[in-house]
Design an enzyme around this catalytic site. Sequence first.
Site, short mmCIF file in Angstrom:
data_model
loop_
_atom_site.label_atom_id
_atom_site.label_comp_id
_atom_site.label_asym_id
_atom_site.label_seq_id
_atom_site.Cartn_x
_atom_site.Cartn_y
_atom_site.Cartn_z
N HIS B 127 -28.58 45.21 41.18
CA HIS B 127 -29.01 43.82 41.15
C HIS B 127 -28.50 43.16 42.45
O HIS B 127 -27.45 43.54 42.95
CB HIS B 127 -28.33 43.18 39.93
CG HIS B 127 -28.80 41.82 39.57
ND1 HIS B 127 -28.32 40.69 40.18
CD2 HIS B 127 -29.70 41.39 38.65
CE1 HIS B 127 -28.89 39.63 39.63
NE2 HIS B 127 -29.74 40.02 38.71
N GLN B 207 -26.05 44.72 31.81
CA GLN B 207 -27.18 45.15 31.00
C GLN B 207 -26.79 46.13 29.91
O GLN B 207 -27.63 46.55 29.13
CB GLN B 207 -28.24 45.82 31.89
CG GLN B 207 -28.95 44.87 32.81
CD GLN B 207 -29.78 43.84 32.06
OE1 GLN B 207 -30.22 44.07 30.93
NE2 GLN B 207 -29.99 42.69 32.67
N LYS B 230 -25.93 37.89 27.89
CA LYS B 230 -26.84 38.99 27.56
C LYS B 230 -26.40 39.66 26.27
O LYS B 230 -26.99 40.65 25.84
CB LYS B 230 -26.84 40.02 28.69
CG LYS B 230 -27.00 39.38 30.06
CD LYS B 230 -27.98 40.06 30.93
CE LYS B 230 -27.85 39.53 32.35
NZ LYS B 230 -29.12 39.30 32.99
N CYS B 368 -34.70 40.63 40.90
CA CYS B 368 -33.51 40.66 41.77
C CYS B 368 -33.17 42.06 42.24
O CYS B 368 -32.01 42.39 42.48
CB CYS B 368 -32.28 40.07 41.09
SG CYS B 368 -32.46 38.37 40.60
C1 LIG Z 1 -27.33 44.42 36.25
C2 LIG Z 1 -27.02 42.97 36.43
N1 LIG Z 1 -25.97 42.62 37.18
C3 LIG Z 1 -25.63 41.33 37.34
C4 LIG Z 1 -26.38 40.30 36.80
C5 LIG Z 1 -25.97 38.89 37.03
O1 LIG Z 1 -25.40 38.35 35.87
P1 LIG Z 1 -25.01 36.81 35.79
O2 LIG Z 1 -26.19 36.05 36.30
O3 LIG Z 1 -24.75 36.58 34.34
O4 LIG Z 1 -23.80 36.61 36.62
C6 LIG Z 1 -27.49 40.62 36.01
C7 LIG Z 1 -28.32 39.55 35.43
O5 LIG Z 1 -29.52 39.56 35.46
C8 LIG Z 1 -27.81 41.98 35.83
O6 LIG Z 1 -28.87 42.33 35.11
#
Ligand SMILES: Cc1ncc(COP(=O)(O)O)c(C=O)c1O
Lengths: 141, 410
Positions: B127, B207, B230, B368
């Site tokens: 991500h 995830q 999540k 992303c």
């Molecule tokens: C694999 C992964 N890492 C990091 C994030 C970022 O998480 P947060 O926006 O809760 O900090 C996400 C969220 O979509 C994600 O799916």
Amino acid sequence: MTIQDIQHDIVDEFALFDDWMQRYEYMIELGKSLPLIDPASKTDDLLIKGCQSKVWMKADLVDDKIVFTADSEAIITKGIIAILIRVFSNQRPDSILSANTSFIDQIGLKEHLSPTRANGLASMLNQMKYYALAYQSKLSS
Amino acid sequence: MTTSSLFFDVEEIRKDFPILNRKVNGQPLVYFDNAATSQKPQQVIDAIVNYYQNYNANIHRGVHALSQEATESYENARKTLQKHFNAPKVEDIILTSGTTHAINLVASGYTKFLKTGDEIIVSALEHHSNIVPWQMLCERTGSTLKVIPMAQDGTLKFSAFTQLLNDNTKLVFVNHVSNTLGTINPIKKMIDATHRYGAKILIDGAQACSHVKVDVQALDVDYYVTSAHKMCGPTGVGLLYGKTKLLETLPPYQGGGEMISEVTFEKTTYADLPHKFEAGTPNICGGIAFGAAVDYLNHIGLDEIAAYENDLLIYATEQLIKIEGLRIYGPTQDKTAVISFNVENIHPYDLGVLLDKMGIAVRTGQHCTQPIMDFYSIPGTVRASFAFYNTKTEIDLFVTAVKKAVMMLA
Ligand SMILES: Cc1ncc(COP(=O)(O)O)c(C=O)c1O
């Protein structure tokens, strides 16, 4: 025809549809009929930022009117572009700048203005107005 | 139509989620965007309301009753998290504002530890929030970023990873589960391989934690991060687990109240763990509700959740691949209930817009993860991600809607 007259026509046409499916089928039709920009001319400087699908837009001054050409990867986005072009292309910069855009709401496309859609109806409108502004100052100088 | 067993009665579970009763565009909501954020059960909503109605107070600093109740509740949530993730000590759990914050906290701390010539390894499945902080860290320290390549089926090339590892490797970052494809990465193997070179590894569990029970000691992981939202919890809260020794040496991320033990203008000494990393008034209510969310998931049972979701995944996959021109990206067997797909000659955005019109929430775009899109040479995908409160009936509605949208767009 004035921008306002064209907008009236579009609102009348959309009023004939009973549901969202008919509206979207029509937009998809419009999208398919939009003339394409040839791939070689799809340069990055024509890209509009803020769209989830890529949108390229060009504006040329023909006499004292702006002619818009645009294309997108997504067909619904192209349908929206086709509507915008019908309204704003072949119009004078000052008419474009002073035009009201409430017809978008009246034809049920307001959701496409929401920032989360990022399909850029708002960005496309802004871009058209930027071009109008640029050409207006060119014409008056 | 829906699966129900003695242990897993989805209709009963759905009653816990008030939002599932609402309509979207005149249609009953079908929420298949769980990888972006999960819905919240009444139990979590109640924990939030209860906090604000009955014992809202600032924590760790008041002698009065409310402050003590709030502090106790917040620290109990931390204990719940410690137990859930099997962290050796409760201080190993740092509450953050989410995964992104937790990653930045570690990345910022490593500025002190890295120098030119050091190497950081990330995976091609990351991500953006797991790439950018490391790029910034490399810029600050002169270290180099290496990328573990991916294969067509959405898995990481493990042999390529072991070839990237060497004595200059200081840190490895990989997600436990890919948000775009759902791939479950072989993190235990990766942790062990990393440790053979004396490097440290951080796992992004954003995830994973709503599908997989994570045991940080069994994994022997150095740092593990996740987000509550999540996992049926609220937004704006998450955690960093770190091995005690590593957290003790990691410099604090932000300065402020709560994180100090003594302040004079000459020098401040930092508070002990976990407070060293929790500057300022934390998301008290969020932390408490995070605890409630984990309790809720455990009450349903993560193994039961995983088995049921896998059922949904198989069912949906079977239905979808019957649609002509539909391609699923990252079709590895080892994945969570995520289906990222495209239909030939149709832009994912168009499909997403029409599905929304039919009351179905999916995500479209790059998720992303532009490197994954570049790998497959696509502008984006449509991603349907299922949770344990989804049903096969909803999948039927979804598949019918996809077919209808494809017909309209063809
Ligand atoms: C694999 C992964 N890492 C990091 C994030 C970022 O998480 P947060 O926006 O809760 O900090 C996400 C969220 O979509 C994600 O799916």
